[in-house]
Design a protein around this motif. Structure first.
Motif, PDB file in Angstrom:
ATOM      1  N   ALA A  47      46.405  65.967  59.862  1.00 26.42           N
ATOM      2  CA  ALA A  47      47.575  66.322  59.056  1.00 26.42           C
ATOM      3  C   ALA A  47      48.727  65.346  59.275  1.00 26.42           C
ATOM      4  O   ALA A  47      49.783  65.480  58.665  1.00 26.42           O
ATOM      5  CB  ALA A  47      48.027  67.738  59.386  1.00 26.42           C
ATOM      6  N   GLY A  48      48.511  64.376  60.158  1.00 26.47           N
ATOM      7  CA  GLY A  48      49.526  63.367  60.412  1.00 26.47           C
ATOM      8  C   GLY A  48      50.636  63.831  61.322  1.00 26.47           C
ATOM      9  O   GLY A  48      51.696  63.200  61.400  1.00 26.47           O
ATOM     10  N   GLY A  49      50.406  64.932  62.043  1.00 27.76           N
ATOM     11  CA  GLY A  49      51.452  65.472  62.904  1.00 27.76           C
ATOM     12  C   GLY A  49      50.986  65.660  64.321  1.00 27.76           C
ATOM     13  O   GLY A  49      50.112  64.946  64.804  1.00 27.76           O
ATOM     14  N   ARG A  50      51.573  66.661  64.972  1.00 25.76           N
ATOM     15  CA  ARG A  50      51.252  66.980  66.353  1.00 25.76           C
ATOM     16  C   ARG A  50      51.042  68.475  66.458  1.00 25.76           C
ATOM     17  O   ARG A  50      51.517  69.239  65.616  1.00 25.76           O
ATOM     18  CB  ARG A  50      52.387  66.540  67.282  1.00 25.76           C
ATOM     19  CG  ARG A  50      52.790  65.086  67.118  1.00 25.76           C
ATOM     20  CD  ARG A  50      53.908  64.732  68.067  1.00 25.76           C
ATOM     21  NE  ARG A  50      53.461  64.770  69.452  1.00 25.76           N
ATOM     22  CZ  ARG A  50      53.599  63.739  70.304  1.00 25.76           C
ATOM     23  NH1 ARG A  50      54.121  62.616  69.899  1.00 25.76           N
ATOM     24  NH2 ARG A  50      53.193  63.860  71.542  1.00 25.76           N
ATOM     25  N   GLU A  51      50.370  68.894  67.525  1.00 23.58           N
ATOM     26  CA  GLU A  51      50.172  70.326  67.747  1.00 23.58           C
ATOM     27  C   GLU A  51      51.453  70.972  68.266  1.00 23.58           C
ATOM     28  O   GLU A  51      51.768  72.098  67.933  1.00 23.58           O
ATOM     29  CB  GLU A  51      49.031  70.534  68.748  1.00 23.58           C
ATOM     30  CG  GLU A  51      48.692  71.978  69.030  1.00 23.58           C
ATOM     31  CD  GLU A  51      48.122  72.707  67.813  1.00 23.58           C
ATOM     32  OE1 GLU A  51      48.168  73.939  67.810  1.00 23.58           O
ATOM     33  OE2 GLU A  51      47.657  72.035  66.876  1.00 23.58           O
ATOM     34  N   TRP A  52      52.209  70.245  69.094  1.00 20.83           N
ATOM     35  CA  TRP A  52      53.443  70.752  69.674  1.00 20.83           C
ATOM     36  C   TRP A  52      54.604  69.854  69.272  1.00 20.83           C
ATOM     37  O   TRP A  52      54.449  68.880  68.556  1.00 20.83           O
ATOM     38  CB  TRP A  52      53.338  70.833  71.201  1.00 20.83           C
ATOM     39  CG  TRP A  52      52.056  71.419  71.677  1.00 20.83           C
ATOM     40  CD1 TRP A  52      51.091  70.806  72.404  1.00 20.83           C
ATOM     41  CD2 TRP A  52      51.568  72.759  71.430  1.00 20.83           C
ATOM     42  NE1 TRP A  52      50.041  71.668  72.640  1.00 20.83           N
ATOM     43  CE2 TRP A  52      50.303  72.858  72.051  1.00 20.83           C
ATOM     44  CE3 TRP A  52      52.080  73.860  70.746  1.00 20.83           C
ATOM     45  CZ2 TRP A  52      49.546  74.023  72.015  1.00 20.83           C
ATOM     46  CZ3 TRP A  52      51.328  75.015  70.703  1.00 20.83           C
ATOM     47  CH2 TRP A  52      50.083  75.101  71.341  1.00 20.83           C
ATOM     48  N   ALA A  53      55.780  70.152  69.784  1.00 25.02           N
ATOM     49  CA  ALA A  53      56.939  69.314  69.519  1.00 25.02           C
ATOM     50  C   ALA A  53      56.716  67.918  70.085  1.00 25.02           C
ATOM     51  O   ALA A  53      56.000  67.725  71.068  1.00 25.02           O
ATOM     52  CB  ALA A  53      58.182  69.945  70.154  1.00 25.02           C
ATOM     53  N   ALA A  54      57.347  66.928  69.476  1.00 25.89           N
ATOM     54  CA  ALA A  54      57.164  65.547  69.915  1.00 25.89           C
ATOM     55  C   ALA A  54      57.958  65.229  71.175  1.00 25.89           C
ATOM     56  O   ALA A  54      57.546  64.395  71.984  1.00 25.89           O
ATOM     57  CB  ALA A  54      57.567  64.589  68.794  1.00 25.89           C
ATOM     58  N   GLU A  55      59.091  65.893  71.352  1.00 31.04           N
ATOM     59  CA  GLU A  55      59.952  65.610  72.493  1.00 31.04           C
ATOM     60  C   GLU A  55      59.447  66.331  73.744  1.00 31.04           C
ATOM     61  O   GLU A  55      58.842  67.396  73.649  1.00 31.04           O
ATOM     62  CB  GLU A  55      61.379  66.041  72.189  1.00 31.04           C
ATOM     63  CG  GLU A  55      62.052  65.215  71.114  1.00 31.04           C
ATOM     64  CD  GLU A  55      62.141  63.751  71.495  1.00 31.04           C
ATOM     65  OE1 GLU A  55      62.542  63.460  72.643  1.00 31.04           O
ATOM     66  OE2 GLU A  55      61.784  62.904  70.655  1.00 31.04           O
ATOM     67  N   PRO A  56      59.705  65.768  74.918  1.00 33.49           N
ATOM     68  CA  PRO A  56      59.317  66.455  76.162  1.00 33.49           C
ATOM     69  C   PRO A  56      60.114  67.741  76.330  1.00 33.49           C
ATOM     70  O   PRO A  56      61.172  67.929  75.715  1.00 33.49           O
ATOM     71  CB  PRO A  56      59.672  65.431  77.246  1.00 33.49           C
ATOM     72  CG  PRO A  56      60.764  64.615  76.637  1.00 33.49           C
ATOM     73  CD  PRO A  56      60.419  64.515  75.180  1.00 33.49           C
ATOM     74  N   HIS A  57      59.599  68.615  77.152  1.00 32.55           N
ATOM     75  CA  HIS A  57      60.279  69.879  77.395  1.00 32.55           C
ATOM     76  C   HIS A  57      61.664  69.628  77.995  1.00 32.55           C
ATOM     77  O   HIS A  57      61.841  68.738  78.834  1.00 32.55           O
ATOM     78  CB  HIS A  57      59.446  70.750  78.335  1.00 32.55           C
ATOM     79  CG  HIS A  57      59.869  72.174  78.356  1.00 32.55           C
ATOM     80  ND1 HIS A  57      60.996  72.601  79.018  1.00 32.55           N
ATOM     81  CD2 HIS A  57      59.325  73.284  77.789  1.00 32.55           C
ATOM     82  CE1 HIS A  57      61.127  73.904  78.872  1.00 32.55           C
ATOM     83  NE2 HIS A  57      60.125  74.351  78.128  1.00 32.55           N
ATOM     84  N   GLY A  58      62.652  70.406  77.577  1.00 35.05           N
ATOM     85  CA  GLY A  58      64.013  70.221  78.052  1.00 35.05           C
ATOM     86  C   GLY A  58      64.166  70.350  79.549  1.00 35.05           C
ATOM     87  O   GLY A  58      64.956  69.624  80.175  1.00 35.05           O
ATOM     88  N   GLU A  59      63.431  71.278  80.168  1.00 40.11           N
ATOM     89  CA  GLU A  59      63.524  71.433  81.618  1.00 40.11           C
ATOM     90  C   GLU A  59      62.937  70.233  82.343  1.00 40.11           C
ATOM     91  O   GLU A  59      63.428  69.838  83.405  1.00 40.11           O
ATOM     92  CB  GLU A  59      62.827  72.719  82.067  1.00 40.11           C
ATOM     93  CG  GLU A  59      63.638  73.970  81.814  1.00 40.11           C
ATOM     94  CD  GLU A  59      64.941  73.971  82.584  1.00 40.11           C
ATOM     95  OE1 GLU A  59      64.930  74.200  83.811  1.00 40.11           O
ATOM     96  OE2 GLU A  59      65.996  73.727  81.949  1.00 40.11           O
ATOM     97  N   LEU A  60      61.889  69.630  81.780  1.00 44.75           N
ATOM     98  CA  LEU A  60      61.350  68.409  82.378  1.00 44.75           C
ATOM     99  C   LEU A  60      62.393  67.293  82.321  1.00 44.75           C
ATOM    100  O   LEU A  60      62.609  66.577  83.306  1.00 44.75           O
ATOM    101  CB  LEU A  60      60.082  67.972  81.653  1.00 44.75           C
ATOM    102  CG  LEU A  60      59.510  66.620  82.117  1.00 44.75           C
ATOM    103  CD1 LEU A  60      59.010  66.703  83.549  1.00 44.75           C
ATOM    104  CD2 LEU A  60      58.406  66.149  81.191  1.00 44.75           C
TER     105      LEU A  60
END
Length: 208
Positions: free
Chosen positions: A22-35
C-alpha cells in the motif's frame, strides 16, 4: 494491533507485506516519544531494539549515532525496515523469546511486545542480563487500563501489562520509572487510522 497479537510470524509477515504494497507503514513513521525523550539524553553506544517491527526506533537511534542491533521474527517487517532505515543497523531475523546476543548493550528498548505475562517476564529477565554496566532498559507496553479507556491496542487482557509486572520482571536492575503514561494519540499517533484521542501505556525505565 489485532485483538490478540499473534505469535505466528506468518500473520505478521502478511500484515507488513500489505502495508508495504500500500506504499505505507504498519505503524507511525516516527519513533516513540518516550524513546526520543529517554535516549535523547544518553550518550550513544551499543543499542538493542527487541521486536523492532518495521524499524522506526532502530532507524532513529542509528541516526543519533548509536550502533544498533534490531531483532524481529517477521522477515517482512525487516524487509520493510531496511527500505526505510539508513545504513548501520544490524537486522536480525529471530524470535525474541529465544534469541541470544553475543555481547552487552548500553541501551535495550522493547516497544509494544504484547506477550502473556509468563513470556513477557522471561524476555525482560533475559534482557536485563544483557545490559552493560550503567546501561538502560526502556520498555513501553499497552497497559491493561487501555480496555476501559477504549484506546487502541489489543483487547485481550492476557497480553496487556501493568507497571507492577514490568517492575517485578527486572529484579536486579535499579528501576527509575515504572508507571502508567497517558499518550495523546493525535499528537503522537502510534496507530494511524484510530480515532481515540488518548491511549494508556505502561513505561519502565531501569538501569544496570
Amino acid at each position: 494491533m489485532p485483538e490478540t497479537p499473534s505469535t505466528d510470524a506468518t500473520v505478521w509477515d502478511s500484515r507488513y507485506r500489505s502495508a508495504a504494497e500500500a506504499g505505507g507503514r504498519e505503524w507511525a513513521a516516527e519513533p516513540h516519544g518516550e524513546l526520543r525523550r529517554i535516549a535523547g539524553d544518553l550518550t550513544p553506544g551499543r543499542a538493542l531494539d527487541l521486536a523492532c517491527g518495521d524499524g522506526r526506533n532502530a532507524a532513529w537511534l542509528v541516526r543519533r549515532g548509536w550502533s544498533v542491533t534490531a531483532v524481529d521474527f517477521s522477515a517482512a517487517a525487516l524487509e520493510l525496515a531496511r527500505s526505510h532505515a539508513p545504513e548501520g543497523v544490524e537486522w536480525v531475523h529471530a524470535d525474541v523469546t529465544t534469541w541470544q546476543p553475543d555481547g552487552e548493550y548500553d541501551l535495550i528498548t522493547i516497544t509494544y511486545l504484547q506477550l502473556p505475562a509468563p513470556a513477557m517476564r522471561s524476555v525482560l529477565a533475559r534482557a536485563s542480563g544483557w545490559l552493560a554496566p550503567g546501561g538502560t532498559l526502556l520498555v513501553i507496553s499497552h497497559d491493561v487500563e487501555n480496555l476501559a479507556a477504549g484506546a487502541p491496542g489489543p483487547k485481550n487482557p492476557a497480553v496487556l501489562h501493568t507497571p507492577e509486572l514490568l517492575r517485578e520482571a527486572v529484579d536486579g536492575l535499579r528501576v527509575v520509572t515504572a508507571e502508567r503514561f497517558r499518550r495523546d494519540t493525535v499528537a503522537d499517533p502510534e496507530h494511524p487510522g484510530d480515532h481515540a484521542t488518548e491511549a494508556i501505556d505502561t513505561v519502565l525505565i531501569a538501569v544496570n
